[in-house]
Design an enzyme around this catalytic site. Structure first.
Site, short mmCIF file in Angstrom:
data_model
loop_
_atom_site.label_atom_id
_atom_site.label_comp_id
_atom_site.label_asym_id
_atom_site.label_seq_id
_atom_site.Cartn_x
_atom_site.Cartn_y
_atom_site.Cartn_z
N GLU A 168 -9.80 4.67 5.11
CA GLU A 168 -9.22 4.68 6.63
C GLU A 168 -9.66 5.74 7.42
O GLU A 168 -9.75 6.91 6.85
CB GLU A 168 -7.73 4.73 6.74
N GLU B 116 -5.97 -4.10 8.90
CA GLU B 116 -5.04 -3.08 9.81
C GLU B 116 -5.59 -2.95 11.23
O GLU B 116 -4.97 -2.24 12.12
CB GLU B 116 -4.85 -1.89 9.01
N GLU C 105 -5.16 12.14 3.58
CA GLU C 105 -4.50 11.56 2.58
C GLU C 105 -5.04 11.11 1.44
O GLU C 105 -6.04 10.64 1.43
CB GLU C 105 -3.94 10.26 3.31
N LYS D 198 6.49 5.10 2.41
CA LYS D 198 6.40 3.61 2.56
C LYS D 198 7.93 3.16 1.82
O LYS D 198 8.25 3.11 0.60
CB LYS D 198 5.47 3.02 1.69
#
Length: 438
Positions: free
Chosen positions: A168, A211, A297, A347
């Site tokens: 991402e 996404e 991340e 999450k």
């Protein structure tokens, strides 16, 4: 206030896979929650119970989890007559009923659906919005903090075709004065990026991934970052919009060789080009010098602890643990002790109850970490995480591109919260890593 009815059913997520929806009825009416699910999942997550019957839904059915709510949880919880406002008592009861450490018995997807719906019922009983109830449960101070939206505008890795290894690339409108202004900036850059992708890579490059991000046939991280930088420039936000990456490197880690294969989607990948963690760390540092990267991340694999601690000593940006920590108190504790990262990706479905999610955030805050609340790639119209991010004051949310309704649902909910709170809220902006202290 007592619960009169609990009912679960199987509905569909944004990828067409079944997921669990739970209805809870109290005197204030019906309260509903839907559970999300992930594509690249950490191996230490709470157990998402799937049927495994390959003849239906490719084995991804949730009829067992649904039955566990209807046949086991519902009668037991109703009989227990717990107060819905006592979230920790309800969640402790659910965990006890399950009886395993990672919710294998009833399924984290069954338990979380109930836990989320309970929180909504409690907010209704108190006559407050869900974010206010979450704030009470977490004991956070005021004013409320509205998060910086980390918008996943370009996909690679296991979320896309093309050879690009990193999963991402996000735009981060952290210089905006308000959340609504951040959304406008993000949306404008996204539109420019989409047009640029089509122009550079052909019409199909404008198609979006799970996404909402574009997934052009890009080979390298530099190529992706150049495209995003150009879109930011064309939208007129150079210097104002930063960039973040979710590398999801567990997906291309070769555990036997302890190396990283950036060409992992190629079956004939050249082993001599695989990288050691030191080489990969150097690559991140040179990218961060060239581009305005503020957060990385999962830069290393979930079991490559040595690499994390090495990188932590040399990089001063935000290092987010996702597969590393899986929102789990034990792994968070280990990461704090080993100085592996300085932010937690939260999450809710990785841990499986609202209470444990709040505790995970508090553990992270206690260590001086940032906390980024996150969606999953298989999402729904449920907006609970929007209220969680505001209630926790965590200051950062990752919930996809400004595209696809299941992503926008969360961002639109934060716009409503911003409007409702007015002067009683501040935008995290550049303080997204320390928003809890604002």
């Amino acid at each position: 206030m007592t619960i009169t009815k609990i009912h679960a059913r199987s509905v569909y997520d944004s990828r067409g896979n079944p997921t669990v929806e739970v209805d809870i009825v109290t005197e204030t009416g019906l309260h509903r929650a839907i559970v999300p699910s992930g594509a690249s999942t950490g191996s230490h997550e709470a157990c998402e119970l799937r049927d495994g019957d390959k003849s239906k839904w490719g084995g991804k059915g949730v009829t067992k989890a649904v039955a566990n709510v209807n046949d086991t949880i519902a009668p037991a919880l109703i009989k227990e007559k717990l107060d819905v406002k006592d979230q920790s008592a309800v969640d402790a009861f659910l965990n006890k009923l399950d009886g395993t450490t990672n919710k294998t018995n009833l399924g984290a997807n069954a338990i979380l659906g109930v836990s989320m719906a309970i929180a909504k019922a409690a907010a209704a009983e108190k006559g407050v919005p869900l974010y206010a109830h979450i704030s009470d449960l977490a004991g956070t101070k005021k004013p409320y903090v509205l998060p910086v939206p980390f918008q996943n505008v370009l996909n690679g890795g296991s979320h896309a075709g093309g050879r690009l290894a990193f999963q991402e690339f996000m735009i981060v409108p952290c210089e905006a004065p308000t959340f609504s202004e951040a959304m406008r900036q993000g949306a404008e850059v996204y539109q420019k990026l989409k047009a640029l992708a089509k122009k550079t890579y052909g019409q199909s490059a404008g198609n979006v991934g799970d996404e909402g991000g574009v997934a052009p046939d890009i080979q390298t991280a530099e190529e992706a970052l150049d495209l995003i930088t150009k879109a930011i420039e064309e939208a007129g936000y150079t210097g104002k919009i930063k960039i973040a990456m979710d590398v999801a490197s567990s997906e291309f880690y070769k555990a036997d060789e302890k190396k990283y294969d950036l060409d992992f989607k190629n079956p004939d990948s050249d082993k001599s080009k695989w990288l050691t963690y030191e080489q990969l760390a150097e690559m991140y540092k040179s990218l961060a010098e060239k581009y305005p990267i503020v957060s990385i991340e999962d830069p290393f694999a979930e079991d490559d602890w040595e690499a994390w601690s090495y990188f932590f000593k040399t990089y001063d940006g935000q290092i987010v643990g996702d597969d590393l920590t899986v929102t789990n108190p034990e792994f968070i504790k280990k990461a704090i002790e080993l100085k592996s990262c300085n932010a937690l990706l939260l999450k809710v479905n990785q841990i499986g109850t609202i209470t444990e999610a709040i505790q995970a955030a508090k553990d992270a805050f206690g260590a001086g970490w940032g906390v980024m609340v996150s969606h999953r790639s298989g999402e729904t119209e449920d907006v609970t995480i929007a209220d969680i991010v505001v209630g926790l004051r965590s200051g950062q949310i990752k919930t996809g591109a400004p595209a696809r309704s299941e992503r926008l649902a969360k961002l639109n909910q934060i716009l409503r919260i911003e409007e409702e709170l007015g002067d009683n809220a501040v935008y995290a902006g550049n303080n997204f890593r320390t928003a809890v202290n604002l």
